[in-house]
Design a protein around this motif. Structure first.
Motif, PDB file in Angstrom:
ATOM      1  N   TYR A  75      31.512 -13.530 -49.944  1.00  0.00           N
ATOM      2  CA  TYR A  75      31.966 -14.631 -50.803  1.00  0.00           C
ATOM      3  C   TYR A  75      30.778 -15.333 -51.463  1.00  0.00           C
ATOM      4  O   TYR A  75      30.840 -15.701 -52.633  1.00  0.00           O
ATOM      5  N   PHE A  76      29.706 -15.519 -50.705  1.00  0.00           N
ATOM      6  CA  PHE A  76      28.518 -16.194 -51.229  1.00  0.00           C
ATOM      7  C   PHE A  76      27.944 -15.422 -52.417  1.00  0.00           C
ATOM      8  O   PHE A  76      27.637 -15.995 -53.458  1.00  0.00           O
ATOM      9  N   ALA A  84      33.088 -19.104 -49.079  1.00  0.00           N
ATOM     10  CA  ALA A  84      31.837 -18.871 -48.337  1.00  0.00           C
ATOM     11  C   ALA A  84      31.624 -19.987 -47.318  1.00  0.00           C
ATOM     12  O   ALA A  84      31.341 -19.715 -46.144  1.00  0.00           O
TER      13      ALA A  84
END
Length: 193
Positions: A75-76, A84
């Motif tokens: 996600y980051f 994230a």
């Protein structure tokens, strides 16, 4: 015509069924390997799906903390800051002793700063990031992320200083000079640099 429509709808249903399952393996080794390979190749959606399935299906596997971290990393890297943050927080809350805590904490603070709005809007998230970065540096002063954490801390301070300057400027335009003076004095006090 009716037969064609039925075949067409059946085809669509099959395609949708395959898409929803994502053809993810059910074996833990294959699932974990797929997630790592997808992450390495920049296929963040696939990586997130694989690691999410792994963490849900095999929460007691010795690789579960790493899978949770890599889920957050997916996600980051996709700049999905909210997910994230949520996944890093889950890792920190549910796997208190693991080798990924330091990186997770740093990346969570970074995500808060990245998702914070421009200086002319509310800066609650910037303040949250600043607090997390300070805590990170206090907890991990010799971290490999320490230099970057200090830089991000300065970025957060600059953003908050700009926020206060914008507020002071607004009061000047409204001819509320005493309020502007208070903001400017507080700005100099908090952020002398």
């Amino acid at each position: 015509m009716m037969k064609f429509r039925f075949v067409y709808l059946a085809f669509i249903a099959i395609i949708m069924g395959c898409a929803s399952t994502g053809k993810l393996p059910s074996e833990p080794d294959a699932l974990f390997k797929l997630g790592k390979e997808a992450l390495k190749k920049g296929k963040y959606d696939l990586a997130a799906s694989a690691f999410e399935k792994f963490t849900i299906t095999y929460p007691t596997d010795p690789r579960a903390p790493e899978a949770q971290f890599l889920l957050a990393e997916s996600y980051f890297k996709e700049k999905d800051w909210n997910n994230a943050i949520s996944e890093y927080k889950f890792l920190l809350d549910n796997y208190p002793r693991n080798e990924f805590r330091e990186a997770a904490y740093f990346h969570m603070a970074t995500a808060y700063l990245k998702k914070s709005p421009p200086p002319y809007l509310d800066q609650t998230e910037t303040e949250e990031a600043m607090g997390m970065l300070r805590n990170f540096l206090a907890t991990y002063p010799n971290s490999t992320y320490a230099k970057e954490a200090r830089q991000l801390l300065e970025e957060a301070k600059d953003k908050l200083a700009k926020h206060m300057l914008i507020a002071a400027d607004t009061y000047i335009k409204l001819e509320k000079f005493e309020a502007a003076k208070l903001f400017l004095e507080e700005l100099i006090k908090r952020y002398p640099g």
